[in-house]
Design a protein around this motif. Structure first.
Motif, short mmCIF file in Angstrom:
data_model
loop_
_atom_site.label_atom_id
_atom_site.label_comp_id
_atom_site.label_asym_id
_atom_site.label_seq_id
_atom_site.Cartn_x
_atom_site.Cartn_y
_atom_site.Cartn_z
N GLN A 89 13.14 13.47 36.28
CA GLN A 89 13.26 13.89 37.79
C GLN A 89 14.69 13.79 38.30
O GLN A 89 14.84 13.98 39.57
CB GLN A 89 12.36 13.20 38.56
CG GLN A 89 10.83 13.41 38.05
CD GLN A 89 9.93 12.71 39.04
OE1 GLN A 89 10.02 12.08 39.81
NE2 GLN A 89 8.52 13.04 38.94
N ARG A 90 15.63 13.42 37.22
CA ARG A 90 17.06 13.39 37.62
C ARG A 90 17.19 12.39 39.12
O ARG A 90 18.02 12.69 40.06
CB ARG A 90 17.61 14.64 38.05
CG ARG A 90 17.59 15.62 36.92
CD ARG A 90 18.17 16.98 37.20
NE ARG A 90 17.51 17.80 38.29
CZ ARG A 90 16.39 18.31 37.92
NH1 ARG A 90 15.73 18.34 36.64
NH2 ARG A 90 15.72 18.96 39.14
N LEU A 91 16.45 11.48 38.92
CA LEU A 91 16.64 10.07 39.89
C LEU A 91 17.41 9.05 39.66
O LEU A 91 17.71 8.72 38.29
CB LEU A 91 15.03 9.59 40.10
CG LEU A 91 14.10 10.49 40.76
CD1 LEU A 91 12.75 9.76 40.66
CD2 LEU A 91 14.32 11.11 42.13
N PRO A 92 18.15 8.43 40.48
CA PRO A 92 18.69 7.10 40.22
C PRO A 92 17.71 6.10 39.61
O PRO A 92 16.57 5.99 39.90
CB PRO A 92 19.01 6.57 41.69
CG PRO A 92 19.16 7.66 42.50
CD PRO A 92 17.82 8.82 41.95
N ILE A 93 18.08 5.41 38.77
CA ILE A 93 17.17 4.64 37.85
C ILE A 93 16.38 3.46 38.95
O ILE A 93 15.31 3.09 38.92
CB ILE A 93 17.84 3.88 36.75
CG1 ILE A 93 16.72 3.00 35.84
CG2 ILE A 93 19.11 2.94 37.35
CD1 ILE A 93 15.65 3.81 35.12
N ALA A 94 17.23 3.06 39.94
CA ALA A 94 16.55 2.02 40.87
C ALA A 94 15.55 2.96 41.62
O ALA A 94 14.57 2.12 42.00
CB ALA A 94 17.57 1.66 41.79
N GLU A 95 15.46 4.03 41.98
CA GLU A 95 14.44 4.67 42.65
C GLU A 95 13.30 4.85 41.77
O GLU A 95 12.21 4.64 42.37
CB GLU A 95 14.98 6.20 43.40
CG GLU A 95 14.05 7.03 43.92
CD GLU A 95 13.29 6.55 45.16
OE1 GLU A 95 12.12 7.06 45.52
OE2 GLU A 95 13.88 5.47 45.73
N ALA A 96 13.42 5.31 40.75
CA ALA A 96 12.37 5.34 39.57
C ALA A 96 11.55 4.29 39.52
O ALA A 96 10.50 4.02 39.48
CB ALA A 96 13.00 6.10 38.19
N ARG A 97 12.50 3.11 39.45
CA ARG A 97 11.89 1.68 39.43
C ARG A 97 11.02 1.37 40.54
O ARG A 97 10.10 0.73 40.58
CB ARG A 97 12.73 0.85 39.27
CG ARG A 97 13.27 0.69 37.72
CD ARG A 97 14.53 -0.32 37.49
NE ARG A 97 14.82 -0.49 36.22
CZ ARG A 97 16.40 -0.59 35.85
NH1 ARG A 97 17.12 -0.65 36.96
NH2 ARG A 97 16.78 -0.46 34.68
#
Length: 200
Positions: A89-97
């Motif tokens: 989803q081409r997200l920052p890893i912090a947002e995915a977490r």
């Protein structure tokens, strides 16, 4: 995600149809003529969109929680569910977490999920609410989170945040002191002199 050789089941077809109808409804909402709406109707639409966003995010969280529980992401070779989400989803890893954490926790606390799904909570409320739940406060949070939830639904955000901060202080005073110390230690000031003798 269905593989090429995997048969389409009735449940999968139903899910695809639901997504198609949701996309059509959102497209219609995005294209509706707002000039013809009165002020009251426009305000009602603003509040309805807020509730709709909560319902969509809560539904996504429910799907994410099941996807994560089955560890479906392992088939791709990803190390973690968050890594897969961040990649696809081409997200920052912090947002995915953060999304995965909310998915797991709202599965564990169904009344929070229900309030989110009906638009009574925004994701910002979840960040603050679940910020109270730490390893040292988990037992107290399990017993008392409904009080914090009621606060989120009834109070302005500043008052709700103050309630959560107060709750956290009395349930874990050492943790509150540690966080305050970390905030203090993180403060920095950089002073540099420019060519003309000015300081920045």
């Amino acid at each position: 995600m269905r593989t090429v050789d995997e048969p389409i089941t009735d449940d999968a077809a139903d899910a695809a149809a639901l997504l198609d109808r949701a996309r059509e409804a959102l497209a219609a909402l995005g294209q509706m003529d707002l000039d013809g709406l009165g002020d009251g109707d426009l305000t009602e639409l603003v509040m309805g969109a807020q509730a709709l966003r909560g319902a969509l995010e809560a539904a996504e969280a429910r799907v994410l929680a099941e996807w994560d529980r089955r560890r479906t992401w392992r088939a791709s070779g990803a190390k973690t569910a968050a890594a897969w989400l961040a990649w696809r989803q081409r997200l920052p890893i912090a947002e995915a977490r953060r999304r995965l954490r909310h998915a797991r926790l709202t599965r564990q606390y169904p009344k929070v999920h229900e309030a989110w799904a009906t638009g009574a909570l925004d994701r910002t409320h979840l960040v603050t609410l679940f910020g109270c739940r730490t390893a040292r406060t988990q037992a107290a949070f399990d017993d008392e989170h409904e009080d914090l939830l009621d606060s989120a639904k009834a109070r302005g955000f500043v008052d709700f945040k103050r309630h959560c901060d107060t709750w956290g202080f009395f349930r874990d005073p050492d943790g509150a002191e540690d966080r305050a110390r970390d905030d203090h230690d993180a403060r920095e000031l950089h002073l540099n002199q420019s060519f003309g003798g000015l300081w920045f």
